[in-house]
Design a protein around this motif. Sequence first.
Motif, PDB file in Angstrom:
ATOM      1  N   GLN A  13       0.822  -1.198   0.000  1.00  0.00           N
ATOM      2  CA  GLN A  13       0.000   0.000   0.000  1.00  0.00           C
ATOM      3  C   GLN A  13       0.861   1.255   0.000  1.00  0.00           C
ATOM      4  N   ARG A  14       0.368   2.252  -0.666  1.00  0.00           N
ATOM      5  CA  ARG A  14       1.092   3.516  -0.755  1.00  0.00           C
ATOM      6  C   ARG A  14       0.941   4.339   0.517  1.00  0.00           C
ATOM      7  N   SER A  15      -0.061   4.054   1.300  1.00  0.00           N
ATOM      8  CA  SER A  15      -0.301   4.798   2.531  1.00  0.00           C
ATOM      9  C   SER A  15      -0.111   3.886   3.725  1.00  0.00           C
ATOM     10  N   GLU A  16       0.350   4.463   4.812  1.00  0.00           N
ATOM     11  CA  GLU A  16       0.486   3.751   6.060  1.00  0.00           C
ATOM     12  C   GLU A  16      -0.412   4.405   7.095  1.00  0.00           C
ATOM     13  N   TYR A  17      -0.848   3.611   8.035  1.00  0.00           N
ATOM     14  CA  TYR A  17      -1.749   4.098   9.067  1.00  0.00           C
ATOM     15  C   TYR A  17      -1.032   3.963  10.406  1.00  0.00           C
ATOM     16  N   ARG A  18      -0.744   5.105  11.014  1.00  0.00           N
ATOM     17  CA  ARG A  18       0.068   5.129  12.222  1.00  0.00           C
ATOM     18  C   ARG A  18      -0.727   5.715  13.386  1.00  0.00           C
ATOM     19  N   ALA A  19      -0.391   5.230  14.575  1.00  0.00           N
ATOM     20  CA  ALA A  19      -0.959   5.779  15.802  1.00  0.00           C
ATOM     21  C   ALA A  19      -0.185   5.218  16.981  1.00  0.00           C
ATOM     22  N   ASN A  20       0.141   6.085  17.944  1.00  0.00           N
ATOM     23  CA  ASN A  20       0.801   5.680  19.189  1.00  0.00           C
ATOM     24  C   ASN A  20       2.100   4.913  18.943  1.00  0.00           C
ATOM     25  N   GLY A  21       2.865   5.342  17.932  1.00  0.00           N
ATOM     26  CA  GLY A  21       4.129   4.686  17.652  1.00  0.00           C
ATOM     27  C   GLY A  21       4.016   3.365  16.939  1.00  0.00           C
ATOM     28  N   LYS A  22       2.829   2.982  16.522  1.00  0.00           N
ATOM     29  CA  LYS A  22       2.613   1.723  15.815  1.00  0.00           C
ATOM     30  C   LYS A  22       2.141   2.020  14.398  1.00  0.00           C
ATOM     31  N   VAL A  23       2.292   1.040  13.521  1.00  0.00           N
ATOM     32  CA  VAL A  23       1.846   1.160  12.136  1.00  0.00           C
ATOM     33  C   VAL A  23       1.189  -0.159  11.748  1.00  0.00           C
ATOM     34  N   ILE A  24       0.086  -0.098  11.028  1.00  0.00           N
ATOM     35  CA  ILE A  24      -0.592  -1.293  10.553  1.00  0.00           C
ATOM     36  C   ILE A  24      -0.448  -1.359   9.044  1.00  0.00           C
ATOM     37  N   ARG A  25      -0.068  -2.533   8.541  1.00  0.00           N
ATOM     38  CA  ARG A  25       0.181  -2.728   7.109  1.00  0.00           C
ATOM     39  C   ARG A  25      -0.700  -3.846   6.577  1.00  0.00           C
ATOM     40  N   TRP A  26      -1.219  -3.611   5.389  1.00  0.00           N
ATOM     41  CA  TRP A  26      -1.959  -4.628   4.637  1.00  0.00           C
ATOM     42  C   TRP A  26      -0.966  -5.281   3.693  1.00  0.00           C
ATOM     43  N   THR A  27      -0.736  -6.583   3.862  1.00  0.00           N
ATOM     44  CA  THR A  27       0.326  -7.258   3.122  1.00  0.00           C
ATOM     45  C   THR A  27      -0.170  -8.202   2.037  1.00  0.00           C
ATOM     46  N   GLU A  28      -1.387  -8.740   2.146  1.00  0.00           N
ATOM     47  CA  GLU A  28      -1.799  -9.774   1.193  1.00  0.00           C
ATOM     48  C   GLU A  28      -3.311  -9.906   1.195  1.00  0.00           C
ATOM     49  N   VAL A  29      -3.860 -10.345   0.066  1.00  0.00           N
ATOM     50  CA  VAL A  29      -5.284 -10.668  -0.016  1.00  0.00           C
ATOM     51  C   VAL A  29      -5.416 -12.016  -0.718  1.00  0.00           C
ATOM     52  N   PHE A  30      -6.203 -12.914  -0.123  1.00  0.00           N
ATOM     53  CA  PHE A  30      -6.477 -14.237  -0.677  1.00  0.00           C
ATOM     54  C   PHE A  30      -7.876 -14.248  -1.275  1.00  0.00           C
ATOM     55  N   PHE A  31      -8.010 -14.884  -2.447  1.00  0.00           N
ATOM     56  CA  PHE A  31      -9.306 -15.077  -3.078  1.00  0.00           C
ATOM     57  C   PHE A  31      -9.716 -16.524  -2.829  1.00  0.00           C
ATOM     58  N   LEU A  32     -10.628 -16.718  -1.888  1.00  0.00           N
ATOM     59  CA  LEU A  32     -10.965 -18.050  -1.407  1.00  0.00           C
ATOM     60  C   LEU A  32     -11.879 -18.779  -2.369  1.00  0.00           C
ATOM     61  N   GLN A  33     -11.793 -20.103  -2.354  1.00  0.00           N
ATOM     62  CA  GLN A  33     -12.648 -20.945  -3.193  1.00  0.00           C
ATOM     63  C   GLN A  33     -14.001 -21.102  -2.537  1.00  0.00           C
ATOM     64  N   ARG A  34     -15.068 -21.018  -3.332  1.00  0.00           N
ATOM     65  CA  ARG A  34     -16.425 -21.131  -2.801  1.00  0.00           C
ATOM     66  C   ARG A  34     -17.299 -21.954  -3.754  1.00  0.00           C
ATOM     67  N   ASP A  35     -18.017 -22.926  -3.179  1.00  0.00           N
ATOM     68  CA  ASP A  35     -19.031 -23.693  -3.921  1.00  0.00           C
ATOM     69  C   ASP A  35     -18.466 -24.331  -5.188  1.00  0.00           C
TER      70      ASP A  35
END
Length: 844
Positions: free
Chosen positions: A717-739
């Motif tokens: 991601q081009r943007s990071e989300y920071r708060a209280n000295g921490k940062v949360i990152r989105w690293t991967e997305v899975f496309f799950l099998q259904r039906d």
Amino acid sequence: MRQAVTTLSMWGERHFGYTTLRDSSETLGDERWPQIPRLKEDSVIEEKEVEEDSGLEQTPTSEEQDAVVGGLASVLPVETPPSGGEQEHDLRPRLEAQPKVCKLPFVAKSDKEPGGDLRGGLGGGGGGDGCDGGGGGGGAANCLATPSPDNDHPASGSIGEASTPPPSTLGEVAPVWVPDSQAPACMKCGAKFTFTKRRHHCRACGKVFCVVCCDQRCRLTHLDGKEGRVCVSCHFTLMNRSAPKDQRRVWFADSLLPDADSRDSSAGTPDHRPSNSSQPGRPSVMGTGGEAVEVDAPSGWGMGALVGSPIGSSSNLIPSEGLPPILTSTGVKGDYTVEERPSETSLMVELEGGRAEPLVFVLNANLLAMVKLINYVNRRCWCIMSKGMHAVGQAEVVVLLQCLPDEKTFPRDIFSHFIQLYRDALTGKVLSHLSHSTASRGLLGSKEHAGFLYIRPTFQSLDGLPLPSQPFLFGLLILRAETPWARAFPLRLMLRLGAEYRFYPCPLFSVRFRKALFGETSHTIMRLLVDFRFYRYTLPVVTGLMVDMEARSTCIKIPKARHSELLKALNKSNEHVLAMGACFNENADSHLICVQSENGQYQTQAISIHNKPRRVTGACFFVFSGALKISSGYLAKSSIVEDGLMVQITMESMVELRRSLREMKDFTISCGKLDQSDNQECVYIQWLDQEPRFNKGISSPIDGKSMESITSIKMFQRSEYRANGKVIRWTEVFFLQRDKQANRPANPTSYSRLTERLARAFCLALCPYLKLLKEDGMAKLGLRVTLESQRTDYLAGSNGQPLPTQYMKILDSALMPVIQAGTLQQGEGPLEMEFIFYIQENIS
């Protein structure tokens, strides 16, 4: 006919086995949790749970120390709480900038709903929920907050006698802890706290001491008779005082803690479970369909908390001379100290003496290096593993380096290379199977050492190796002369290493100062297929494409799911020549290799699995040439060239071949003379429904569901989300099998806008609580979203369990509008996705 193939039997063992947000909490100002008063009884609960549930002794730190040392929480080898109920009651309302006096907005739960309240804030869950021992939520509405052991709020009283329990109640009542900000030095000997001299709170009086003045342990009544760290003064007082006859029990938020003697000593953490648990030995969590899904407790390295060591927010803690800081155990389970400049000599003596556990070096607040000396296939090797790469979307790296004779120094260059890989991953440059990395100034004592080739283990033995969690890659040391092959055709280099050290398909260890396996590239057929000078074009490789060579038949197998990749390669190819690289064939029992002789010529050999007959042989590439004339008297000609297959066909056959590939149809080429009807060799083009396995060993952080062979996309991601000295990152997305539908949507890129909106809403909603989540061991988070015409829902979790109810309520208001909007725009059938997030220390 093919030329003869020289068989080289190999020794081996088949082992099956967005704009940067400085403080995103402003975005969700209206969604803040109100501050809940702190009580003395709460510190009893918190102390008990910290020592018994987490296995870590949590020492309070200042803001600057906590911001950095908290980064090690996600990489320390400690156990993770085994049930969702414990995570829910273990929430601590320690958000910054909250008033000390507040009115509780929550409705107190009944006695039939244990474990659903925040500590010290809600009544009805157990004792100690009101002021002065009151038992109701209303009694706590107007009481003053007491500083918690985590020191997120300043102490309201003075230091010293005012915060020390009377001698008559010493050890019986939980003390008020002195905040770090008011204790720059030991309160007994006066020694100032430094990098290596960390703070320790006495569990009896609450004062702050150094490790020398607070190195005793006593059984304390307010800890239900469990041992806690105490200072020497309190230890003397407690030892000379008669022990109380009756020890009062502490009522936890969810249940009464049983006697220590009746607990399973092997568990390590209290087993808090919801009342509707289907089995007492395994936690039960709810899946997206509403059914109960049993999952085993997480194993391997869990999430812990290392406190009291101000490492700093630098992205590189490796000194110019000497070793990086090292973590050492204090003897208490889960408790660690940081040694800034460890002695290399003493560490070598410790490793050579057969140390069982790896040494843990701190490369930065988010990255560790685990080092151990091992014996692998009769070789003495350094085993160096990374820990923390997963959080930046990178597979962990393992390097097995054969020791030099009488070697007495650590291979420090590998630490620096791990830092380089970590920084590259932050920019989106991640490693994969058969990728490589280079070092510009040489490596490990030689300018000829260029870098590493990374491979995924297949048939090699992994017995006795300390390995990180999946996914991980092994790094093989390569020389500067071999770099062109690592860049243009890494499969050839990997198999050539296997022939050199007699391992199939290649060794897992590296040897320093060896001779280069390849030199001049002017005498190879690859000179015609690859631009070795500027790399403007190279041999395309379709994922999962393999070549099976048997007696008088060759089959080129292509997965149907990779048709789009093949079309790209087909469109870029010359109309007279079609050449593609193949993947390593795990279904074959041998493989063609290419060996360069001393005079520079390239020769064909083969390696095979030890003591196994060779029936199917794999090839590294194939070339179809349309230069065969009809007047030659041949239908087609096939031959082995170096480590690949060359097939000469007529131009008419080339046109038919291309048409079949575009239309995804099987195709057969008969080789031999026109007047020869018998014993002709055939080359088959075959499309497969089955796709090769990938994402092996990866499971969902929500409920432990296997992610093997489920298509995923790495996200940077081009943007990071920071708060209280921490940062949360989105690293991967899975496309799950259904039906029983396709494993992935028809066009995953068409969902990019929806996935970005969902990830952004998730990050913004949890930003104010990143510190709390990470301290509670939930550094890896999962979000599973289901979009159907009749049903839309989501599930968020960590450590194989759903997130506590308080977080789910926050996510409801943030995610449901985005999910409902996505359902209205969804026009290609049902869709189920799983997002992976990591919480880290902000060291950028």
